[in-house]
Design an enzyme around this catalytic site. Structure first.
Site, PDB file in Angstrom:
ATOM      1  N   HIS A   1      -2.035  45.871  85.080  1.00  0.00           N
ATOM      2  CA  HIS A   1      -1.226  45.741  83.717  1.00  0.00           C
ATOM      3  C   HIS A   1       0.282  45.398  83.846  1.00  0.00           C
ATOM      4  O   HIS A   1       0.705  46.896  84.224  1.00  0.00           O
ATOM      5  CB  HIS A   1      -2.053  46.369  82.423  1.00  0.00           C
ATOM      6  CG  HIS A   1      -1.368  45.926  80.798  1.00  0.00           C
ATOM      7  ND1 HIS A   1      -0.348  46.337  79.890  1.00  0.00           N
ATOM      8  CD2 HIS A   1      -2.010  45.703  79.941  1.00  0.00           C
ATOM      9  CE1 HIS A   1      -0.683  45.400  79.095  1.00  0.00           C
ATOM     10  NE2 HIS A   1      -1.709  45.378  78.852  1.00  0.00           N
TER      11      HIS A   1
ATOM     12  N   GLU B   1      -2.369  37.037  81.367  1.00  0.00           N
ATOM     13  CA  GLU B   1      -1.355  37.906  80.759  1.00  0.00           C
ATOM     14  C   GLU B   1      -0.461  37.709  80.946  1.00  0.00           C
ATOM     15  O   GLU B   1       0.475  38.375  81.483  1.00  0.00           O
ATOM     16  CB  GLU B   1      -1.384  39.923  81.171  1.00  0.00           C
ATOM     17  CG  GLU B   1      -3.118  40.037  80.105  1.00  0.00           C
ATOM     18  CD  GLU B   1      -3.020  41.567  79.548  1.00  0.00           C
ATOM     19  OE1 GLU B   1      -3.558  41.465  78.421  1.00  0.00           O
ATOM     20  OE2 GLU B   1      -1.857  42.033  79.129  1.00  0.00           O
TER      21      GLU B   1
HETATM   22  P1  PGA Z   1      -1.681  42.761  72.869  1.00  0.00           P
HETATM   23  O1  PGA Z   1      -1.389  43.402  73.747  1.00  0.00           O
HETATM   24  O2  PGA Z   1      -2.800  42.008  72.107  1.00  0.00           O
HETATM   25  O3  PGA Z   1      -0.743  43.670  71.504  1.00  0.00           O
HETATM   26  O4  PGA Z   1      -1.037  41.270  72.668  1.00  0.00           O
HETATM   27  C1  PGA Z   1      -2.642  42.976  74.754  1.00  0.00           C
HETATM   28  C2  PGA Z   1      -2.847  43.430  75.901  1.00  0.00           C
HETATM   29  O5  PGA Z   1      -1.977  43.725  76.245  1.00  0.00           O
HETATM   30  O6  PGA Z   1      -3.430  44.278  77.048  1.00  0.00           O
END
Ligand code: PGA
Length: 231
Positions: free
Chosen positions: A94, A151
């Site tokens: 992440h 992401e």
């Molecule tokens: P968010 O986070 O839905 O608050 O944008 C997503 C993530 O970091 O997996």
């Protein structure tokens, strides 16, 4: 494949809040033939939540895993520590871990190996800056046992969700580098936009919109094809 809708709680919630979240769920509104809800709580809540989550027919994910096996690694949570908890997925790479904990592609690759050792599926988070280097840091025989989540850093936690065109473009790059593995999107997914992302993906990673139980149920219903306006 059923659509994966993963609640990534990050470092939010106490144990009592996590239990209250589960107790407040209107789970009869969730159709497990269409969606597979997955809860990714903080480490200390995996064991206490596991029986309830499993009984619902939902799945459990860990937000992290040690890059090392069991042994003398003080403070690390190894694949062996995570056994017996019915963990089906492990989130790795992440952007928050890359940024705040200096995780490299190589370290993420070691974590992927440990998640596989656990018998879980690694869910690898990447964006435009990390896709190619992460793929290069992995053995090709490992890739087809993983899932990739797009992401984009600029879309996380701010309502600035990526366009569907960007998601489609990224998906094409992922399949070039990783082959035909499951592909997900994460970044400001909510009940309004989840439906369109699921047209292009096998699932979504949801942070902010997973923190309130009722909101997450609305999102699951939208994922099942129910218009948010009908809720
Ligand atoms: P968010 O986070 O839905 O608050 O944008 C997503 C993530 O970091 O997996």
């Amino acid at each position: 494949m059923k659509k994966l809708v993963i609640a990534n709680w990050k470092s939010n919630k106490s144990l009592s809040q996590a239990e209250e979240w589960l107790a407040n769920l209107k789970t009869d509104q969730v159709d497990l033939n269409i969606v597979t809800p997955v809860i990714a709580p903080a480490y200390p809540f995996l064991a206490p939540l596991s029986p309830t989550v499993t009984k619902l027919g939902w799945q459990l994910a860990a937000q992290n895993i040690s890059p090392f096996p069991s042994g003398s690694y003080t403070g690390a949570v190894s694949n062996h520590n995570l056994k017996d908890l019915a963990i089906k997925y492990v989130i790795v790479g992440h952007s928050e871990r890359r940024k705040y904990f200096n995780e490299t592609d190589q370290l993420v690759s070691q974590k992927i190996d440990q998640a596989l050792e656990l018998g879980a599926t690694p869910i690898i988070c990447v964006d435009e800056n990390t896709l190619a280097s992460q793929a290069a840091a992995m053995a090709s025989e490992v890739m087809d046992r993983c899932m990739v989540v797009y992401e984009p850093v600029g879309s996380i936690g701010n309502g600035n969700n990526a366009s569907l065109a960007d998601v489609q473009q990224f998906k094409a790059k992922v399949s070039q580098l990783f082959g035909p593995i499951p592909f997900l999107y994460g970044g400001s997914v909510d009940e309004q936009n989840v439906g369109e992302y699921l047209l292009e993906t096998d699932g979504v990673l949801v942070g902010t919109a997973s923190l309130v139980a009722a909101q997450f149920i609305n999102l699951l219903q939208a994922a099942q094809g129910v218009s948010p306006a009908d809720l």
